[in-house]
Scaffold this motif. Structure first.
Motif, PDB file in Angstrom:
ATOM      1  N   GLU A  40       4.253   2.048   0.551  1.00 46.04           N
ATOM      2  CA  GLU A  40       3.580   2.970  -0.361  1.00 46.04           C
ATOM      3  C   GLU A  40       4.564   3.914  -1.046  1.00 46.04           C
ATOM      4  O   GLU A  40       4.441   4.198  -2.240  1.00 46.04           O
ATOM      5  CB  GLU A  40       2.497   3.765   0.377  1.00 46.04           C
ATOM      6  N   ARG A  43       6.381   1.906  -3.635  1.00 46.21           N
ATOM      7  CA  ARG A  43       5.471   1.589  -4.734  1.00 46.21           C
ATOM      8  C   ARG A  43       5.301   2.791  -5.648  1.00 46.21           C
ATOM      9  O   ARG A  43       5.353   2.681  -6.874  1.00 46.21           O
ATOM     10  CB  ARG A  43       4.127   1.143  -4.137  1.00 46.21           C
ATOM     11  N   ARG A  47       6.547   2.613  -9.485  1.00 49.60           N
ATOM     12  CA  ARG A  47       5.442   2.530 -10.446  1.00 49.60           C
ATOM     13  C   ARG A  47       4.958   3.889 -10.925  1.00 49.60           C
ATOM     14  O   ARG A  47       4.165   3.968 -11.858  1.00 49.60           O
ATOM     15  CB  ARG A  47       4.276   1.751  -9.852  1.00 49.60           C
ATOM     16  N   MET A  50       0.020   7.425  -8.811  1.00 56.94           N
ATOM     17  CA  MET A  50      -1.174   6.588  -8.883  1.00 56.94           C
ATOM     18  C   MET A  50      -2.308   7.301  -8.176  1.00 56.94           C
ATOM     19  O   MET A  50      -2.073   8.124  -7.291  1.00 56.94           O
ATOM     20  CB  MET A  50      -0.947   5.257  -8.154  1.00 56.94           C
ATOM     21  N   GLU A  54      -5.789   3.154  -6.969  1.00 56.90           N
ATOM     22  CA  GLU A  54      -4.759   2.291  -7.570  1.00 56.90           C
ATOM     23  C   GLU A  54      -3.702   1.913  -6.540  1.00 56.90           C
ATOM     24  O   GLU A  54      -3.276   0.750  -6.474  1.00 56.90           O
ATOM     25  CB  GLU A  54      -4.097   2.999  -8.749  1.00 56.90           C
ATOM     26  N   LEU A  55      -3.280   2.878  -5.741  1.00 58.13           N
ATOM     27  CA  LEU A  55      -2.286   2.619  -4.715  1.00 58.13           C
ATOM     28  C   LEU A  55      -2.835   1.633  -3.693  1.00 58.13           C
ATOM     29  O   LEU A  55      -2.146   0.680  -3.298  1.00 58.13           O
ATOM     30  CB  LEU A  55      -1.857   3.925  -4.049  1.00 58.13           C
ATOM     31  N   GLU A  57      -5.176  -0.641  -4.093  1.00 61.00           N
ATOM     32  CA  GLU A  57      -5.244  -1.974  -4.706  1.00 61.00           C
ATOM     33  C   GLU A  57      -3.862  -2.599  -4.818  1.00 61.00           C
ATOM     34  O   GLU A  57      -3.699  -3.797  -4.585  1.00 61.00           O
ATOM     35  CB  GLU A  57      -5.908  -1.891  -6.077  1.00 61.00           C
ATOM     36  N   SER A  58      -2.855  -1.804  -5.133  1.00 61.96           N
ATOM     37  CA  SER A  58      -1.512  -2.353  -5.322  1.00 61.96           C
ATOM     38  C   SER A  58      -0.885  -2.857  -4.025  1.00 61.96           C
ATOM     39  O   SER A  58      -0.052  -3.749  -4.059  1.00 61.96           O
ATOM     40  CB  SER A  58      -0.591  -1.324  -5.994  1.00 61.96           C
ATOM     41  N   LYS A  60      -2.897  -3.836  -1.437  1.00 63.04           N
ATOM     42  CA  LYS A  60      -3.954  -4.668  -0.846  1.00 63.04           C
ATOM     43  C   LYS A  60      -4.502  -4.088   0.459  1.00 63.04           C
ATOM     44  O   LYS A  60      -4.573  -4.754   1.479  1.00 63.04           O
ATOM     45  CB  LYS A  60      -3.455  -6.106  -0.640  1.00 63.04           C
TER      46      LYS A  60
END
Length: 159
Positions: A40, A43, A47, A50, A54-55, A57-58, A60
């Motif tokens: 996380e 990510r 990115r 978020m 969104e985090l 989902e990214s 999963k």
């Protein structure tokens, strides 16, 4: 009746993965970094900020699981949480302390991936291929449907 928990076709796999996770955790011993936060944090770094959704989902994961993890990372001083684009969402971003760790976290991630590839090369068949084959088989018939079909004929389940 025998204790059904004495059987576990894939229990050795779960234990193997836990042992490998423990080995990764040993790398972080004596630091404030929890290995479970690494994906996380990376990510968010790569990115940008978020929402929790969104985090989630990214990576999963469920929104609920990520909401709890974000709360723990906030308490550890690794992320900041602000009002999101709407009243119900929260925007998560890295703190300067977490940003300072990114290079180290990315180095561990790359080293872990390289060690995984090295280990897989020593096997007579790649685990990544087994996983892909299982995903394909499950796309034809879900694990749920396979279990439900067996339970449909089990009188103990019908009680």
């Amino acid at each position: 009746m025998n204790d059904p928990t004495e059987e576990g076709l894939w229990r050795p796999l779960r234990l193997l993965l836990a042992r490998m996770d423990d080995d990764i955790a040993r790398l972080y011993a004596g630091t404030d970094i929890k290995p479970t936060y690494v994906m996380e944090l990376l990510r968010l770094h790569f990115r940008g900020p978020m929402t929790i959704r969104e985090l989630a989902e990214s990576v999963k994961r469920t929104h609920s699981a990520l909401s709890q993890k974000v709360a723990a990372m906030k308490a550890a001083g690794l992320v900041e949480v602000a009002q999101g684009p709407d009243a119900r969402s929260k925007l998560v971003s890295l703190t300067p302390a977490a940003t300072a760790m990114v290079a180290k976290l990315a180095a561990e991630w790359r080293a872990t991936e390289a060690a995984s590839a090295e280990l897989e090369a020593e096997l007579p068949y790649p685990l990544s291929r087994v996983v892909a084959d299982m995903e394909e088989a499950l796309s034809r018939r879900s694990f749920h449907d396979r279990i439900a079909a067996r339970l449909a004929d089990d009188p103990a389940w019908q009680r």
